[in-house]
Design a protein around this motif. Structure first.
Motif, PDB file in Angstrom:
ATOM      1  N   ALA A   1     -83.756  66.228  -7.822  1.00  0.00           N
ATOM      2  CA  ALA A   1     -84.753  67.126  -8.427  1.00  0.00           C
ATOM      3  C   ALA A   1     -84.966  68.364  -7.565  1.00  0.00           C
ATOM      4  O   ALA A   1     -85.023  69.495  -8.072  1.00  0.00           O
TER       5      ALA A   1
ATOM      6  N   TYR B   1     -85.692  56.103 -19.597  1.00  0.00           N
ATOM      7  CA  TYR B   1     -87.134  55.864 -19.595  1.00  0.00           C
ATOM      8  C   TYR B   1     -87.505  54.885 -20.701  1.00  0.00           C
ATOM      9  O   TYR B   1     -88.292  53.962 -20.505  1.00  0.00           O
TER      10      TYR B   1
ATOM     11  N   ARG C   1     -81.933  60.870 -19.547  1.00  0.00           N
ATOM     12  CA  ARG C   1     -83.194  60.571 -18.869  1.00  0.00           C
ATOM     13  C   ARG C   1     -84.178  59.924 -19.838  1.00  0.00           C
ATOM     14  O   ARG C   1     -84.869  58.960 -19.503  1.00  0.00           O
TER      15      ARG C   1
ATOM     16  N   ASN D   1     -82.536  59.381  -4.096  1.00  0.00           N
ATOM     17  CA  ASN D   1     -81.607  60.096  -4.980  1.00  0.00           C
ATOM     18  C   ASN D   1     -82.369  60.956  -5.986  1.00  0.00           C
ATOM     19  O   ASN D   1     -82.015  62.109  -6.244  1.00  0.00           O
ATOM     20  N   HIS D   2     -83.402  60.363  -6.576  1.00  0.00           N
ATOM     21  CA  HIS D   2     -84.162  61.077  -7.605  1.00  0.00           C
ATOM     22  C   HIS D   2     -84.849  62.318  -7.042  1.00  0.00           C
ATOM     23  O   HIS D   2     -84.703  63.420  -7.589  1.00  0.00           O
TER      24      HIS D   2
ATOM     25  N   ASP E   1     -92.981  63.178  -6.510  1.00  0.00           N
ATOM     26  CA  ASP E   1     -93.262  61.740  -6.604  1.00  0.00           C
ATOM     27  C   ASP E   1     -93.747  61.165  -5.278  1.00  0.00           C
ATOM     28  O   ASP E   1     -93.504  60.002  -4.965  1.00  0.00           O
TER      29      ASP E   1
ATOM     30  N   SER F   1     -83.239  64.340 -13.517  1.00  0.00           N
ATOM     31  CA  SER F   1     -82.767  63.542 -12.377  1.00  0.00           C
ATOM     32  C   SER F   1     -83.292  62.115 -12.482  1.00  0.00           C
ATOM     33  O   SER F   1     -84.388  61.875 -12.992  1.00  0.00           O
ATOM     34  N   ASN F   2     -82.466  61.187 -11.997  1.00  0.00           N
ATOM     35  CA  ASN F   2     -82.891  59.793 -11.943  1.00  0.00           C
ATOM     36  C   ASN F   2     -82.367  59.160 -10.662  1.00  0.00           C
ATOM     37  O   ASN F   2     -81.987  59.859  -9.719  1.00  0.00           O
ATOM     38  N   LYS F   3     -82.296  57.850 -10.618  1.00  0.00           N
ATOM     39  CA  LYS F   3     -81.902  57.160  -9.394  1.00  0.00           C
ATOM     40  C   LYS F   3     -80.471  57.468  -8.971  1.00  0.00           C
ATOM     41  O   LYS F   3     -80.103  57.257  -7.811  1.00  0.00           O
TER      42      LYS F   3
ATOM     43  N   ASP G   1     -87.616  67.148 -12.690  1.00  0.00           N
ATOM     44  CA  ASP G   1     -87.923  65.720 -12.821  1.00  0.00           C
ATOM     45  C   ASP G   1     -87.247  65.130 -14.048  1.00  0.00           C
ATOM     46  O   ASP G   1     -86.778  63.987 -14.028  1.00  0.00           O
TER      47      ASP G   1
ATOM     48  N   TYR H   1     -85.094  55.976  -5.109  1.00  0.00           N
ATOM     49  CA  TYR H   1     -86.164  56.966  -5.010  1.00  0.00           C
ATOM     50  C   TYR H   1     -85.640  58.248  -4.366  1.00  0.00           C
ATOM     51  O   TYR H   1     -85.885  59.350  -4.857  1.00  0.00           O
TER      52      TYR H   1
END
Length: 218
Positions: free
Chosen positions: A42, A169, A165, A37-38, A69, A154-156, A151, A35
């Motif tokens: 972002a 998803y 991304r 990292n994301h 988030d 970026s991911n984990k 958003d 969380y």
């Protein structure tokens, strides 16, 4: 209501409160790094892009993306869409940030039909109708759009491409990658490419802080 009231230090306090809340309800904190990292990737993406655009406040962009988030980790517990809960949490603190949080999953403020996204809203038509009414009456500003862009990049693990991304998803939710999912995000990228006078990938990929690796022992 005044806009732009939150400071970065105050936003960081809110992030820490999320962490404390998750720990208090017994969430597996060994996964917190994903969380963090994301949201931090972002936030830094948004800040870097904003710093290249005349008239944008890079700190405001950072805060909008950092908090996008803010209610993501407890939406299943509450059974409400995290964009709505984030808006409710933040609107009295910073209206601009709250608005960006509300629409961060809907590029260009384009909301699908209720049938297409009722699961996202946990079958709460009232929350869905609130966002539809909001987007009908409010065009996205550059902070909204930049939060949506950040958003999507970026991911984990930190920074990713739009394609990566979308693939992640798709695999995580067991759905096909639809053109309706990725096309609006390509439009976002084209919009910000023009804003910065180049390719935003060239800006963000060269900065090592996107490849952040927050220790899993934290």
């Amino acid at each position: 209501m005044q806009k732009g009231m939150l400071l970065i230090q105050e936003a960081e306090v809110i992030v820490n409160e999320v962490k404390e809340r998750d720990a208090a309800i017994g969430r597996d904190m060994s996964r917190w790094w994903m969380y963090e990292n994301h949201i931090r990737a972002a936030a830094n993406i948004a800040k870097t892009i904003a710093s290249k655009i005349d008239g944008m406040d890079e700190n405001q962009a950072y805060i909008c993306a950092l908090l996008h988030d803010v209610c993501r980790t407890n939406e299943r517990q509450e059974k409400r869409f995290h964009g709505i809960m984030g808006y409710e949490k933040l609107v009295s603190k910073d209206e601009m940030v709250a608005n960006s949080v509300l629409v961060h999953m809907f590029p260009w403020n384009e909301v699908p039909s209720y049938e297409e996204c009722r699961d996202m809203f946990f079958d709460n038509k009232k929350d869905y109708d609130f966002i539809v009414e909001y987007t009908k009456n409010n065009s996205p500003n550059d902070y909204d759009l930049l939060t949506q862009m950040a958003d999507s990049l970026s991911n984990k693990n930190g920074i990713v491409t739009l394609e990566q991304r979308a693939k992640e998803y798709s695999e995580r939710h067991g759905v096909d990658i639809l053109s309706s999912m990725i096309e609006p995000r390509y439009r976002l990228k084209s919009y910000f490419d023009k804003k910065v006078g180049g390719n935003i990938y060239d800006l963000i990929i060269k900065d090592s802080f996107y490849n952040i690796d927050i220790s899993r022992e934290r």
